[in-house]
Structure formats: C-alpha cells, structure tokens
Design a protein around this motif. Structure first.
Motif, PDB file in Angstrom:
ATOM      1  N   TYR A 161       0.852  -1.187   0.000  1.00  0.00           N
ATOM      2  CA  TYR A 161       0.000   0.000   0.000  1.00  0.00           C
ATOM      3  C   TYR A 161       0.887   1.236   0.000  1.00  0.00           C
ATOM      4  O   TYR A 161       1.783   1.376   0.828  1.00  0.00           O
ATOM      5  CB  TYR A 161      -0.911   0.008   1.232  1.00  0.00           C
ATOM      6  CG  TYR A 161      -1.769   1.245   1.307  1.00  0.00           C
ATOM      7  CD1 TYR A 161      -2.859   1.414   0.451  1.00  0.00           C
ATOM      8  CD2 TYR A 161      -1.474   2.264   2.208  1.00  0.00           C
ATOM      9  CE1 TYR A 161      -3.625   2.559   0.505  1.00  0.00           C
ATOM     10  CE2 TYR A 161      -2.243   3.411   2.279  1.00  0.00           C
ATOM     11  CZ  TYR A 161      -3.313   3.558   1.414  1.00  0.00           C
ATOM     12  OH  TYR A 161      -4.078   4.690   1.462  1.00  0.00           O
ATOM     13  N   SER A 162       0.646   2.122  -0.959  1.00  0.00           N
ATOM     14  CA  SER A 162       1.414   3.360  -1.064  1.00  0.00           C
ATOM     15  C   SER A 162       0.643   4.490  -0.383  1.00  0.00           C
ATOM     16  O   SER A 162      -0.438   4.876  -0.838  1.00  0.00           O
ATOM     17  CB  SER A 162       1.654   3.708  -2.539  1.00  0.00           C
ATOM     18  OG  SER A 162       2.183   5.023  -2.662  1.00  0.00           O
ATOM     19  N   LYS A 163       1.193   4.983   0.717  1.00  0.00           N
ATOM     20  CA  LYS A 163       0.546   6.099   1.407  1.00  0.00           C
ATOM     21  C   LYS A 163       0.546   7.352   0.529  1.00  0.00           C
ATOM     22  O   LYS A 163      -0.392   8.158   0.585  1.00  0.00           O
ATOM     23  CB  LYS A 163       1.262   6.383   2.722  1.00  0.00           C
ATOM     24  CG  LYS A 163       1.071   5.299   3.764  1.00  0.00           C
ATOM     25  CD  LYS A 163       1.744   5.669   5.087  1.00  0.00           C
ATOM     26  CE  LYS A 163       1.508   4.598   6.133  1.00  0.00           C
ATOM     27  NZ  LYS A 163       2.157   4.939   7.427  1.00  0.00           N
ATOM     28  N   LYS A 164       1.581   7.496  -0.267  1.00  0.00           N
ATOM     29  CA  LYS A 164       1.667   8.671  -1.137  1.00  0.00           C
ATOM     30  C   LYS A 164       0.580   8.639  -2.199  1.00  0.00           C
ATOM     31  O   LYS A 164      -0.093   9.650  -2.453  1.00  0.00           O
ATOM     32  CB  LYS A 164       3.048   8.724  -1.789  1.00  0.00           C
ATOM     33  CG  LYS A 164       3.264   9.924  -2.686  1.00  0.00           C
ATOM     34  CD  LYS A 164       4.679   9.931  -3.257  1.00  0.00           C
ATOM     35  CE  LYS A 164       4.896  11.157  -4.156  1.00  0.00           C
ATOM     36  NZ  LYS A 164       6.273  11.176  -4.711  1.00  0.00           N
ATOM     37  N   GLN A 166      -2.031   6.625  -2.041  1.00  0.00           N
ATOM     38  CA  GLN A 166      -3.297   6.248  -1.413  1.00  0.00           C
ATOM     39  C   GLN A 166      -3.967   5.068  -2.114  1.00  0.00           C
ATOM     40  O   GLN A 166      -5.181   5.019  -2.267  1.00  0.00           O
ATOM     41  CB  GLN A 166      -4.253   7.449  -1.356  1.00  0.00           C
ATOM     42  CG  GLN A 166      -3.815   8.560  -0.417  1.00  0.00           C
ATOM     43  CD  GLN A 166      -3.947   8.149   1.044  1.00  0.00           C
ATOM     44  OE1 GLN A 166      -5.059   7.968   1.550  1.00  0.00           O
ATOM     45  NE2 GLN A 166      -2.813   7.983   1.713  1.00  0.00           N
ATOM     46  N   TYR A 168      -3.099   0.658  -3.559  1.00  0.00           N
ATOM     47  CA  TYR A 168      -2.185  -0.488  -3.638  1.00  0.00           C
ATOM     48  C   TYR A 168      -1.421  -0.452  -4.959  1.00  0.00           C
ATOM     49  O   TYR A 168      -1.967  -0.072  -5.995  1.00  0.00           O
ATOM     50  CB  TYR A 168      -2.958  -1.801  -3.532  1.00  0.00           C
ATOM     51  CG  TYR A 168      -3.378  -2.132  -2.121  1.00  0.00           C
ATOM     52  CD1 TYR A 168      -2.534  -2.840  -1.272  1.00  0.00           C
ATOM     53  CD2 TYR A 168      -4.609  -1.729  -1.623  1.00  0.00           C
ATOM     54  CE1 TYR A 168      -2.902  -3.147   0.024  1.00  0.00           C
ATOM     55  CE2 TYR A 168      -5.001  -2.024  -0.330  1.00  0.00           C
ATOM     56  CZ  TYR A 168      -4.137  -2.735   0.489  1.00  0.00           C
ATOM     57  OH  TYR A 168      -4.510  -3.023   1.777  1.00  0.00           O
TER      58      TYR A 168
END
Length: 480
Positions: A161-164, A166, A168
């Motif tokens: 999951y990429s927080k940047k 938002q 997957y």
C-alpha cells in the motif's frame, strides 16, 4: 690447341653430368624425405582446429593438442571488468586421450591416401571427447571466488500500500547479482560447449556474466498479482465511498466516509475493518436510541413527568446482528439508508421518541384512560382497573398490545369465572383492555370497593369498540 679444346669440352661434360647427378640425387632425397614425413607424421602444412601440427607424429600432436586445450584460459567478465580467470585444467577439463589418438590416426591414414608432392595448407576438424571432473569444476567456480565484487540479493515482487498514492501498487521483482552456483555452472558449461565447436584450441574464452547466472527472485510479478492489486483497490474505493444513514423515523444518524476510513486496517496483504471500533460505534448508537428495558420517563396528560420502571415496549438494537450487517454494507461502495437491525421494535418512532404521538395512557390513581394517535387525542374515558391487592392489581409499566380478538372468552380456574367480551386487547401477563357490561359505572374508587377487576382494565363498551377499531397489535400502552 685443338687438343686443349677437346680436353675442356670433356671437363664440361663431366661437370654437367655431375650437376645432373646431384640434381637427381637431391630430387630423389627430397622425395624420400617428403614421403617419409607424410607417412610417419601427420604430414606437411596441416593444422587441427587452427593449431599447427605439421610434421608431428600422432603422439606428438596428441600431446600438443591436449596441453593446449588444458592451458586454455577461461576469463569471466562482469559489468565490463574481468573478475576471474582460470584454465580448463584447473576447472577439471581434459580431452579423452583414446578418442584423440584414434582421431589423429584416422587423419594420418586419410592424409597418406592423398599423397601430394606439393602440399597446400589445410585445417582439419576431428572427433574429440571432453572429460570433466564435476567436483573440481564446482570448486573452481565456487561463490567464494567472486567475492571481490559487492553483491546484493534479489527481491521478490510484492503488493504494498502506497501512502503517497493512497492505493495499492505492485512492486516488481528486482534481480540482484548474487551468484547462483547451479546457474553459473550451467551457463559456463553451455557457453564452453558452444565455443568448443569452433574454437577448441585457438584462443582463450571470455564469458560475460549477466542476470542469467544470478539468484532469481522466488516471486515474479504475474497477471494474478495484477488482478489482486485491482481487486484490493476496488475494495478500498468501495470502503471509502460507502456511507450508512441510520433511519429512526424522521430522524437520521449518518455514519460518514471519514469515520469509516478511520476504521480501516490497511496492510500490504489486505484490508480489514476494525471490528472493535465499529462495535463501539454501534454500542454508542444503541445507548442513545434503545428505548426498551430502561426506565421510561413520560409526560402525562395531566402535565406531570413520571418514570415507569417496568418498560417492555420500544426498540432495542441487536448489536451483534447490526455489526454483521454493517460489515457487509461497508463493502458495497454505496450510500446505504436503512433502520438498524433490531432485536425488539415498537410500532413507530421519531428519533428517541418511540411513541411518536400514538399511545394509550392509563392513570390508575385517576382511573382514567387516554388514547392518542399521531399526536391527537382520539378519546378519553374512565375505567375500572384491578382491585388494589397483591394478586389482582393492574401492573404498572409500558407494553405493546399483543393482539386483538373479538369476541373473546375470559376465564379463570383460580377465580372460577368465564365471561365473553366483544373487544379483547391484552398487554401483559393475561391482563388486557376489554369491555365490561357487568360494570354499572366507571372511574372514581370503584376498583377499591369490590368492583375492581382481576387486573384487566374494564372499559365502557362504546369506548372499548372505539379503541379496538383505532389500534392494532403492537400499539403502546403506558400504565402508571
């Protein structure tokens, strides 16, 4: 003078004869030499796989070829740099001597059959068999021999999951440069086999190492993983776009997407909902909107506020059932609007008000009844309630009217009666509203003076009929 000339002429003839004899003898000698060379060696102007073996015997050529093969250097190059070199002999490679000798002998016989005085240069290929000591080769190509270069491990493809972003994403595998011994052995063997076909003896072998000899990732990006990323992002989008509007009559409570998003447990391997947080939300909602089995505060028709403890009318949220339904709703990605899942429910409600202007009110002290519907007074009447004794008094509390029946026979083995009434509306423990033609009057203190019922609320027949025709099963009654 004549005699001198004759003598000189004779000398010339002898000299010429001697020259001719020398030439003939030289030619004969040369022929014999050539014949000897071509019959006792591999011959003149001959090479094998580019190596000159002219005038060498089979044994001499065999030795020269074997030594040349084993002295051949293998150079391993990586990233444009020569990092390791080793001879074929050190790697455990050699030529089978029996095969080599047989091939050279066959070549010699072939050359004998095609004897030529004037030979021309010719290169031959012959049959050969390579012997290999696999254990020695493994030692020669062991990983320890390649530590001069910094090595990194390969990494597997994975979903994260990429927080940047938002969402997957699929992270592809990366091939490091750690040597895989089995891959290296296979690659070197294949390369050498191919090189030997054309350059068995001529030059050293340079082998360029690439990803083919490195340890490969265990997991590579696949179509299945791409589909999993797509599925996860789709589910995440649904969670983030879902709202649930709880309907409590004309009042609503909205579970918004921000709150739902705060419940999400987003991990690389999947999405889940914090059930404890969702359960706490439902518990708070139940505490606010549950109206049954809790003391009921009621504003009477006389203007006073009273509290009824025995409250068995109203709504109760089934918290476990609601949690199950909510978790399903959150997956929908829709704006859901519905009532909570109830374990008990009343007739209607308006927020925390579960009467919503429709109820029956009974004051035992005043011996009076009021019927309200949708906030309007339908009727009011005097009554006769149960006699004020432990076994016959009318229960105080709030209940739903269980059902309606017309006519209905009231009976009691304990008190020995059986009476038929036209309008029967029970509420709890065998007590109910009904007409009572045997009562000559209603209200006042009649219930205390021997005319009290066995717990039922006696009504004038016209009032009983009006109430019966106004209400349905489930209608709330509050008795105090």
């Amino acid at each position: 003078m004549e005699q001198k000339k004759a003598l000189n002429k004779k000398k010339l003839k002898v000299l010429l004869a001697l020259c001719i004899a020398v030439v003939v003898l030289t030619g004969i000698g040369l022929f014999v030499y050539i014949r000897h060379v071509d019959t006792t060696t591999l011959g003149r102007k001959i090479s094998v796989y580019g190596m000159d073996v002219s005038k060498l015997t089979v044994e001499e050529a065999q030795k020269k070829i074997s030594e040349s093969f084993q002295n051949k250097t293998v150079i391993l190059n990586e990233d444009g740099e020569d990092i390791y070199s080793i001879t074929l002999a050190q790697m455990g490679y050699s030529l089978d001597q029996d095969t080599l000798k047989s091939s050279l002998e066959a070549l010699q016989q072939q050359r004998k059959q095609k004897f030529q005085i004037f030979a021309s240069q010719r290169d031959y290929t012959i049959d050969y068999q390579i012997l290999k000591d696999e254990a020695q080769e493994q030692t020669a190509l062991a990983v320890e021999n390649f530590k001069s270069k910094e090595r990194t491990d390969s990494t597997d493809a994975y979903i994260r999951y990429s927080k940047k972003k938002q969402k997957y994403v699929l992270v592809k595998q990366v091939v490091g440069n750690q040597i895989d011994v089995n891959r290296l052995l296979s690659y070197v063997n294949d390369t050498l086999d191919e090189k030997f076909k054309t350059e068995l003896l001529s030059s050293d072998v340079q082998i360029v190492l690439s990803e083919e000899v490195y340890r490969q990732p265990d997991i590579e990006a696949s179509g299945e993983m791409k589909q999993q990323v797509k599925k996860l992002n789709s589910q995440l989008k649904k969670y983030r776009s879902t709202t649930v509007t709880y309907v409590f009559g004309s009042e609503t409570q909205i579970l918004d997407s921000d709150t739902i998003n705060s419940w999400l447990k987003i991990k690389n391997n999947g999405i889940s909902v914090d059930k404890d947080a969702a359960a706490a939300y439902i518990s708070d909602m139940a505490n606010k909107y549950n109206t049954i089995y809790v003391p009921r505060t009621f504003h009477t028709s006389g203007g006073a506020d009273i509290t009824v403890s025995d409250n068995e009318y109203g709504y109760r949220i089934d918290q476990e059932g609601e949690l199950t339904q909510l978790l399903e709703d959150l997956k929908s990605g829709e704006a859901v609007s519905r009532e909570p899942v109830y374990s008990s429910s009343g007739m209607q409600r308006n927020g925390t008000d579960d009467l919503a202007g429709s109820y029956i009110e009974v004051s035992l002290d005043a011996q009076h009844l009021w019927l309200y519907k949708d906030g309007a007074l339908v009727t009011e009447t005097d009554i006769v309630s149960g006699a004020p004794t432990a076994k016959r008094e009318t229960y105080r509390g709030a209940w739903p009217i269980a059902y309606k029946a017309s006519p209905f026979t009231l009976s009691s083995e304990e008190y020995g009666y059986a009476k038929t009434v036209n309008y029967w509306m029970p509420f709890v423990y065998g007590q109910g509203l009904h007409d009572a033609p045997w009562q000559s009057a209603f209200g006042g203190d009649r219930y205390k003076t021997g005319h009290g019922s066995h717990g039922c609320i006696n009504l004038p027949e016209d009032q009983a009929a009006l109430i019966y025709n106004t209400i349905d099963g489930g209608y709330p009654i509050i008795i105090y």
